[in-house]
Motif scaffolding. Structure first.
Motif, PDB file in Angstrom:
ATOM      1  N   LEU A  42      -4.712  -2.230   5.266  1.00 22.71           N
ATOM      2  CA  LEU A  42      -6.018  -1.960   5.235  1.00 22.71           C
ATOM      3  C   LEU A  42      -6.545  -1.218   3.559  1.00 22.71           C
ATOM      4  CD1 LEU A  42      -8.493  -0.978   7.234  1.00 22.71           C
ATOM      5  CD2 LEU A  42      -7.238   0.418   7.986  1.00 22.71           C
ATOM      6  N   GLU A  43      -5.829   0.111   4.005  1.00 22.36           N
ATOM      7  CA  GLU A  43      -6.140   0.942   2.731  1.00 22.36           C
ATOM      8  C   GLU A  43      -4.953   0.187   1.456  1.00 22.36           C
ATOM      9  OE1 GLU A  43      -7.651   3.639   2.813  1.00 22.36           O
ATOM     10  OE2 GLU A  43      -7.806   2.844   4.899  1.00 22.36           O
ATOM     11  N   ASP A  44      -4.904  -0.776   0.693  1.00 22.33           N
ATOM     12  CA  ASP A  44      -4.573  -1.760   0.080  1.00 22.33           C
ATOM     13  C   ASP A  44      -3.852  -0.814  -1.107  1.00 22.33           C
ATOM     14  OD1 ASP A  44      -4.815  -4.132  -1.828  1.00 22.33           O
ATOM     15  OD2 ASP A  44      -6.856  -3.211  -2.748  1.00 22.33           O
ATOM     16  N   LEU A  45      -2.556  -0.451  -0.197  1.00 18.16           N
ATOM     17  CA  LEU A  45      -1.504   0.523  -1.442  1.00 18.16           C
ATOM     18  C   LEU A  45      -0.585  -0.006  -1.625  1.00 18.16           C
ATOM     19  CD1 LEU A  45      -3.115   3.360  -0.207  1.00 18.16           C
ATOM     20  CD2 LEU A  45      -0.600   3.937   0.260  1.00 18.16           C
ATOM     21  N   SER A  46      -0.018  -0.676  -2.768  1.00 14.52           N
ATOM     22  CA  SER A  46       0.796  -0.981  -3.461  1.00 14.52           C
ATOM     23  C   SER A  46       2.086  -0.742  -2.615  1.00 14.52           C
ATOM     24  CB  SER A  46       1.084  -0.871  -5.021  1.00 14.52           C
ATOM     25  OG  SER A  46       1.644   0.618  -4.879  1.00 14.52           O
ATOM     26  N   TYR A  47       3.469  -1.432  -2.679  1.00 16.07           N
ATOM     27  CA  TYR A  47       4.853  -1.474  -1.733  1.00 16.07           C
ATOM     28  C   TYR A  47       5.257  -0.033  -2.405  1.00 16.07           C
ATOM     29  CZ  TYR A  47       4.262  -6.163   0.812  1.00 16.07           C
ATOM     30  OH  TYR A  47       4.367  -6.870   1.866  1.00 16.07           O
ATOM     31  N   GLU A  48       4.697   0.517  -3.560  1.00 16.58           N
ATOM     32  CA  GLU A  48       6.010   1.552  -4.262  1.00 16.58           C
ATOM     33  C   GLU A  48       5.094   3.031  -3.311  1.00 16.58           C
ATOM     34  OE1 GLU A  48       5.378  -1.115  -5.570  1.00 16.58           O
ATOM     35  OE2 GLU A  48       6.874  -2.066  -6.592  1.00 16.58           O
ATOM     36  N   GLU A  49       3.370   2.298  -3.276  1.00 14.23           N
ATOM     37  CA  GLU A  49       2.814   3.666  -3.097  1.00 14.23           C
ATOM     38  C   GLU A  49       3.397   3.962  -1.186  1.00 14.23           C
ATOM     39  OE1 GLU A  49      -1.344   3.912  -5.789  1.00 14.23           O
ATOM     40  OE2 GLU A  49      -0.710   2.131  -4.348  1.00 14.23           O
ATOM     41  N   ALA A  50       3.029   2.549  -0.923  1.00 16.77           N
ATOM     42  CA  ALA A  50       3.365   2.990   0.403  1.00 16.77           C
ATOM     43  C   ALA A  50       4.411   3.365   1.161  1.00 16.77           C
ATOM     44  CB  ALA A  50       3.173   1.355   1.667  1.00 16.77           C
ATOM     45  N   ALA A  51       5.793   2.935   0.152  1.00 12.98           N
ATOM     46  CA  ALA A  51       6.630   2.923   0.739  1.00 12.98           C
ATOM     47  C   ALA A  51       6.937   5.300   0.448  1.00 12.98           C
ATOM     48  CB  ALA A  51       8.271   2.730  -0.044  1.00 12.98           C
ATOM     49  N   TRP A  52       6.481   5.370  -0.582  1.00 16.23           N
ATOM     50  CA  TRP A  52       6.250   7.120  -1.183  1.00 16.23           C
ATOM     51  C   TRP A  52       5.548   7.700   0.345  1.00 16.23           C
ATOM     52  CZ3 TRP A  52       2.631  10.098  -1.904  1.00 16.23           C
ATOM     53  CH2 TRP A  52       3.779  11.737  -3.106  1.00 16.23           C
ATOM     54  N   VAL A  53       4.286   7.089   0.482  1.00 18.99           N
ATOM     55  CA  VAL A  53       3.891   7.937   1.608  1.00 18.99           C
ATOM     56  C   VAL A  53       4.550   7.886   2.910  1.00 18.99           C
ATOM     57  CG1 VAL A  53       1.663   7.525   2.625  1.00 18.99           C
ATOM     58  CG2 VAL A  53       1.405   7.084   0.746  1.00 18.99           C
TER      59      VAL A  53
END
Length: 176
Positions: free
Chosen positions: A126-137
């Motif tokens: 939905l938010e189109d974050l990268s895997y790295e960004e989503a893992a950080w979040v």
């Protein structure tokens, strides 16, 4: 432009994204708005902690997700005291338009996923974050994120199969 004005402008640009993510997490307009409001207040108080490394959106999503988890934890304690006497069971009505029904089915299926899988899928799809960004979040290793996404997608496929949808979902509504 002043440094604080720049941050305020950047923050304002992220509000629609925050609201969409909050709505996907909560499912209710008022609850999502409250969640976004709390996140924005926290972001303004802690603006000095954003070091302008990485995207502001990732920083805000992480903050929003933490606020969401804290609220859920607090609500669990409150729910222990609620009575089910005021609830009536009513069958849900089917949508008249197929695309609309498919979207509703997907939203219902997302609600059935464990929190960890739903949050991971929402950040990526939905938010189109990268895997790295989503893992950080989510504060998890990238391998854990990939695992959650794979298990969540498999669960969504099985939940959205026509044979699984043969029975109408039951909606709980409070009797007045």
């Amino acid at each position: 432009m002043h440094k604080h004005d720049d941050f305020d402008w950047l923050l304002e640009q992220e509000i629609p994204h925050l609201r969409r993510y909050a709505m996907a997490l909560c499912g209710h307009d008022a609850e999502a708005d409250d969640l976004v409001q709390d996140c924005l207040e926290r972001a303004l108080r802690k603006r000095c902690l954003w070091l302008r490394q990485g995207r502001l959106r990732s920083w805000l999503f992480r903050m929003l997700y933490r606020v969401y988890l804290n609220r859920r934890r607090d609500q669990r304690h409150e729910r222990a005291h609620l009575s089910l006497d005021g609830l009536a069971l009513e069958p849900a009505q089917a949508a008249t338009q197929l695309p609309h029904a498919e979207c509703l089915d997907m939203l219902l299926a997302l609600r059935h996923l464990p929190e960890e899988q739903r949050s991971a899928i929402l950040l990526i799809a939905l938010e189109d974050l990268s895997y790295e960004e989503a893992a950080w979040v989510l504060r998890v290793p990238i391998g854990t994120l990939r695992s959650r996404i794979a298990r969540g997608r498999a669960a969504l496929r099985s939940l959205c199969e026509p044979s699984v949808q043969a029975t109408a979902p039951v909606v709980l509504r409070r009797v007045k």
